[in-house]
Design a protein around this motif. Sequence first.
Motif, PDB file in Angstrom:
ATOM      1  N   UNK A 311       0.855  -1.183   0.000  1.00 54.60           N
ATOM      2  CA  UNK A 311       0.000   0.000   0.000  1.00 54.60           C
ATOM      3  C   UNK A 311       0.889   1.229   0.000  1.00 54.60           C
ATOM      4  N   UNK A 312       0.898   1.948  -1.105  1.00 51.05           N
ATOM      5  CA  UNK A 312       1.876   3.030  -1.239  1.00 51.05           C
ATOM      6  C   UNK A 312       1.598   4.183  -0.272  1.00 51.05           C
ATOM      7  N   UNK A 313       0.332   4.518  -0.057  1.00 49.75           N
ATOM      8  CA  UNK A 313       0.021   5.606   0.882  1.00 49.75           C
ATOM      9  C   UNK A 313       0.533   5.265   2.276  1.00 49.75           C
ATOM     10  N   UNK A 314       0.265   4.043   2.705  1.00 51.66           N
ATOM     11  CA  UNK A 314       0.719   3.638   4.036  1.00 51.66           C
ATOM     12  C   UNK A 314       2.238   3.598   4.087  1.00 51.66           C
ATOM     13  N   UNK A 315       2.831   3.125   3.016  1.00 49.84           N
ATOM     14  CA  UNK A 315       4.292   3.118   2.943  1.00 49.84           C
ATOM     15  C   UNK A 315       4.833   4.535   3.121  1.00 49.84           C
ATOM     16  N   UNK A 316       4.212   5.496   2.448  1.00 50.47           N
ATOM     17  CA  UNK A 316       4.681   6.878   2.525  1.00 50.47           C
ATOM     18  C   UNK A 316       4.545   7.421   3.947  1.00 50.47           C
ATOM     19  N   UNK A 317       3.455   7.081   4.623  1.00 55.92           N
ATOM     20  CA  UNK A 317       3.277   7.535   6.004  1.00 55.92           C
ATOM     21  C   UNK A 317       4.416   7.021   6.883  1.00 55.92           C
ATOM     22  N   UNK A 318       4.759   5.749   6.681  1.00 54.87           N
ATOM     23  CA  UNK A 318       5.825   5.148   7.482  1.00 54.87           C
ATOM     24  C   UNK A 318       7.173   5.777   7.136  1.00 54.87           C
ATOM     25  N   UNK A 319       7.437   5.941   5.840  1.00 56.30           N
ATOM     26  CA  UNK A 319       8.722   6.486   5.417  1.00 56.30           C
ATOM     27  C   UNK A 319       8.913   7.923   5.883  1.00 56.30           C
ATOM     28  N   UNK A 320       7.833   8.660   5.940  1.00 58.90           N
ATOM     29  CA  UNK A 320       7.918  10.051   6.385  1.00 58.90           C
ATOM     30  C   UNK A 320       8.522  10.104   7.783  1.00 58.90           C
ATOM     31  N   UNK A 321       8.229   9.092   8.593  1.00 62.18           N
ATOM     32  CA  UNK A 321       8.759   9.034   9.955  1.00 62.18           C
ATOM     33  C   UNK A 321      10.135   8.391  10.001  1.00 62.18           C
ATOM     34  N   UNK A 322      10.310   7.356   9.185  1.00 63.54           N
ATOM     35  CA  UNK A 322      11.498   6.528   9.343  1.00 63.54           C
ATOM     36  C   UNK A 322      12.618   6.853   8.359  1.00 63.54           C
ATOM     37  N   UNK A 323      12.295   7.551   7.280  1.00 65.41           N
ATOM     38  CA  UNK A 323      13.336   7.907   6.318  1.00 65.41           C
ATOM     39  C   UNK A 323      13.080   9.310   5.771  1.00 65.41           C
ATOM     40  N   UNK A 324      13.181  10.304   6.648  1.00 68.27           N
ATOM     41  CA  UNK A 324      12.820  11.673   6.268  1.00 68.27           C
ATOM     42  C   UNK A 324      13.647  12.236   5.113  1.00 68.27           C
ATOM     43  N   UNK A 325      14.819  11.644   4.874  1.00 68.92           N
ATOM     44  CA  UNK A 325      15.642  12.124   3.754  1.00 68.92           C
ATOM     45  C   UNK A 325      14.879  12.125   2.435  1.00 68.92           C
ATOM     46  N   UNK A 326      13.991  11.134   2.295  1.00 67.96           N
ATOM     47  CA  UNK A 326      13.233  11.035   1.052  1.00 67.96           C
ATOM     48  C   UNK A 326      12.306  12.225   0.845  1.00 67.96           C
ATOM     49  N   UNK A 327      12.057  12.963   1.935  1.00 64.71           N
ATOM     50  CA  UNK A 327      11.062  14.015   1.849  1.00 64.71           C
ATOM     51  C   UNK A 327      11.662  15.411   1.817  1.00 64.71           C
ATOM     52  N   UNK A 328      12.995  15.466   1.698  1.00 61.37           N
ATOM     53  CA  UNK A 328      13.639  16.773   1.626  1.00 61.37           C
ATOM     54  C   UNK A 328      13.348  17.427   0.281  1.00 61.37           C
ATOM     55  N   UNK A 329      13.028  18.685   0.355  1.00 61.32           N
ATOM     56  CA  UNK A 329      12.766  19.430  -0.878  1.00 61.32           C
ATOM     57  C   UNK A 329      14.068  19.652  -1.625  1.00 61.32           C
TER      58      UNK A 329
END
Length: 428
Positions: A311-329
């Motif tokens: 589930x990509x949405x759920x994956x994104x929620x988890x990654x936002x917490x556990x791998x914040x590097x992916x979310x850097x602008x």
Amino acid sequence: MKVQRPKGTVDILPGESGSWEKVESIARNFFKRANYREIRTPSFENYEVFSRSSGETSDVVSKEMYDFNDKGGRHIALRPEGTAGVVRAYVENKLYGPDVVKPFSVYYIDNTFRYERPQAGRQREFHQIGVESFGSDSPLADVETLMMAHDLLAELGVKNYELHINSLGNAQVREAYHDALVNYFTPVKDQLSEDSQRRLSQNPLRILDSKDERDKKFLPNAPKIVDYLDDESRKSFKTITDMLEQLGINYVMDDDLVRGLDYYTGIIFEFMVEDKNLWESATTILGGGRYNHLVEEFDGPETPAVGFGIGEERLMLVLKEQNPDLFQEEGIDFFITNIGAGTEFKAVEVARSLREQGFSAQYDVDQKKLKQQFRKADRVHATFVITLGAKELENGVLNIKRLSDGKIIDLSLEDINNMQDVINKLED
RNA sequence: GCGGAAUUGGUGAAGUGGUUAACACACCGGUUUGUGGAUCCGGCAUGCGUGGGUUCGAUCCCCACAUUCCGCCCCA
């Protein structure tokens, strides 16, 4: 006209779409290395493709399907999961033929639809990243699938998950076990929760993961599927778990694990994440299993298959917490500012040249004051600002500034044609 | 499908049955149209989810609807 997006849908805006791109490109790259190729199937299928495969009594079909009759009177459904459409395509395109290398392994990244009450991580339109592999009944194929699921999550940066596995066995096993459960629960039916009384006739397996205390007290003594497994399923399951151990992939045997779809045979599994910041209880972000009879169900030849879906949405929620590097602008390499008569077109040319060299570059189409142009450069997180001034340009001179520390050096117009050298010079 | 909570500007929000809806951040403009992230000054909701109703008058009371969030069912 006042407009509003339909309930349960979201807009993935530029601030976030970059993270989706990164996640998806990691996944695509990962699948490519395992020689899984992409398949794209329609977003909608004839209703029966899903109702027959998932099971008429499954929740997905009985209450969550997004279906409608089209103008030609066809009963259509938006896909509620990824597997059925891929199996349909496998059969329809005769991918079981001798000229196709076995196993036939594919991945997909698709939007998916379920008519449900939205919550965090649960939408009416959502996305699944999945793989399917057709043609092998070997435990190695199960291990391959499990290993890929595990390694992909690891590569994405998901950390605290737990792999739950169980085996459902073949059709005869399921039937015998089904009967055993009915025999066990029927005498105490009156003491069960309303939900479980309903489940008893519709899908007794589901009673096993009930959260209701009235049901829970009967669970410890309930029949276990392992006791009903045939020798072959048992042996295969053992082979799989042995290999998981040797691969260092931790798992939890979960007798109560049942999946919501009827087509599974053999091993089933879920990767669950527990994170109190996100959900009250552990939530499944990836689920899958073996389905050896779906191809036949669609009038294809007997073909064993196994796969999983994330589930990509759920994956994104988890990654936002556990791998914040992916979310850097991410910023751009160059912002070109210009001032004075006759400089604006030069800015366009310089930007074009930089882009041709592979850099990201932007200039100010609004032609605001220099100060505003610099502000804009800040806001788009530019690394360097190139300034074109009318006076300097007459002499073929311009300058470049590194925003992080304000270092400025002068350049000639020719230097623009080889910016990598300029950057190297700046770094000295 | 069932139960509960919420809904004020770009964002976080304060607020009251009655003339101009607080504050902060962000944004825009100015502070010598030639170098950003600072300071200072100014601007920024004719509007309080939508539609009805009660009232002399409602963002504030009532009803319905919509959406979001939480729990259940179920699942990704």
